[in-house]
Design an enzyme around this catalytic site. Structure first.
Site, PDB file in Angstrom:
ATOM      1  N   PRO A  45       0.798  -1.235   0.000  1.00 29.44           N
ATOM      2  CG  PRO A  45      -0.784  -1.547   1.674  1.00 29.44           C
ATOM      3  CD  PRO A  45       0.526  -2.068   1.176  1.00 29.44           C
ATOM      4  CD  GLU A  46      -1.135   7.201   0.012  1.00 21.98           C
ATOM      5  OE1 GLU A  46      -0.865   8.404  -0.151  1.00 21.98           O
ATOM      6  OE2 GLU A  46      -2.314   6.770   0.113  1.00 21.98           O
ATOM      7  CB  VAL A  47       3.459   6.067   2.917  1.00 12.70           C
ATOM      8  CG1 VAL A  47       3.849   7.164   1.940  1.00 12.70           C
ATOM      9  CG2 VAL A  47       2.055   6.323   3.441  1.00 12.70           C
TER      10      VAL A  47
END
Length: 317
Positions: A45-47
């Site tokens: 996932p994102e960051v």
């Protein structure tokens, strides 16, 4: 040799936030788990490294910042990574050992100037262990702008693989139609959309992108709870009124006509798997090709500035 089928995996998980080693360990563990089940393209996932700090203000109000918030931000900065750097070498060794493509959302430290600016980035690692490319989020959303700088047109890669071209955008920059068009124009086949948005409207977004771009979409979100946060953060008390589950997930894989292939997965940690049939892409573009026979370049044109933006340029006098 071109492969017409590929098994992919979207990892729905979260590390202990602000803890680089926790994220590194979770990436290793989840990559191995997905690879054991046959996945060849594995998306985080994102960051994911070092986590999405949902609910934290970092002591920032209009016109003032607190000392405690500055310390929390420095801790976040210290748990971020250089790209390339030692951590990307570790990811490369993991990808090479398992023979997989890895796509990971990371917080990236600026290496060109002050080293203080952070970027919300996605990195692409090949099965030969090489760093194939990275993308920096063009516009951080809302309060994210206090944490991350803006990317530029130099990091909008679409990468050739034996099973098609991969690339993507991060969370709400997927609502930027011209950014999407820049990827469509590069012939993207597998569109990767890591996010921190667990709302129902996000599902409409990823299905629209798949149908618009006539591409597969891998959408990947964290499943995060209050237990994902270190209790000694200065801003930890800001989470008191929030639900125990801070991000319910919603990871999903969508086909090029906008139908779900797998997921969405909610309210638990897990891995969403799907085997993609790449023959579906040309089939889907029979009646709609957004940058091909369904475009009108005599009416609409897009100019993309792919030059790296630099505040200081050195010249020889």
């Amino acid at each position: 040799m071109n492969k017409r089928q590929i098994k992919v995996a979207a990892i729905q998980s979260a590390p202990l936030l602000f803890d680089k080693q926790s994220a590194m360990d979770r990436i290793d563990d989840k990559t191995r788990e997905a690879a054991r089940q046959g996945a060849e393209l594995i998306v985080f996932p994102e960051v994911f490294l070092p986590g999405y700090p949902r609910g934290l203000s970092f002591g920032a109000r209009v016109g003032s910042r607190t000392a405690g918030g500055r310390k929390d931000w420095e801790r976040y900065w210290a748990s971020s990574i250089d790209v390339p750097g030692p951590e990307t070498v570790v990811f490369g060794e993991l990808a090479k050992e398992l023979g997989v493509y890895l796509v990971i959302g990371v917080v990236e430290r600026d290496q060109d100037f002050s080293r203080a600016t952070l970027y919300n980035s996605v990195i692409y690692i090949g099965p030969d262990g090489r760093l194939l490319g990275k993308h920096r989020k063009l516009v951080p959303t809302g309060s994210e702008r206090l944490l991350w700088g803006q990317g530029d047109g130099s990091t909008l890669p679409v990468i050739d693989t034996p099973f098609g071209r991969i690339g993507g955008l991060i969370c709400w920059e997927n609502y930027m139609p011209l950014a999407r068009t820049a990827l469509y124009a590069q012939g993207i086949d597998i569109y990767i959309a890591p996010t921190a948005d667990a709302r129902d409207t996000w599902q409409a977004t990823i299905r629209h992108i798949a149908c618009e771009g006539r591409c597969f979409v891998i959408a990947c979100n964290q499943f995060a709870t209050k237990a994902s946060y270190p209790a000694d953060l200065d801003g930890y008390e800001e989470l008191e009124q929030d639900d125990e589950i801070l991000s319910r997930g919603g990871s999903a894989i969508v086909g090029p006509l906008g139908d779900y292939v797998a997921g969405p997965l909610y309210d638990e940690e897990g891995i969403v798997f799907a085997t993609l049939d790449l023959d579906e892409i040309p089939q889907s573009r029979f009646d709609f090709d957004v940058v091909g026979h369904y475009s009108r370049p005599d009416v609409f044109q897009l100019v993309v500035n792919e030059k790296k933006q630099e505040i200081v340029r050195k010249t020889e006098g």
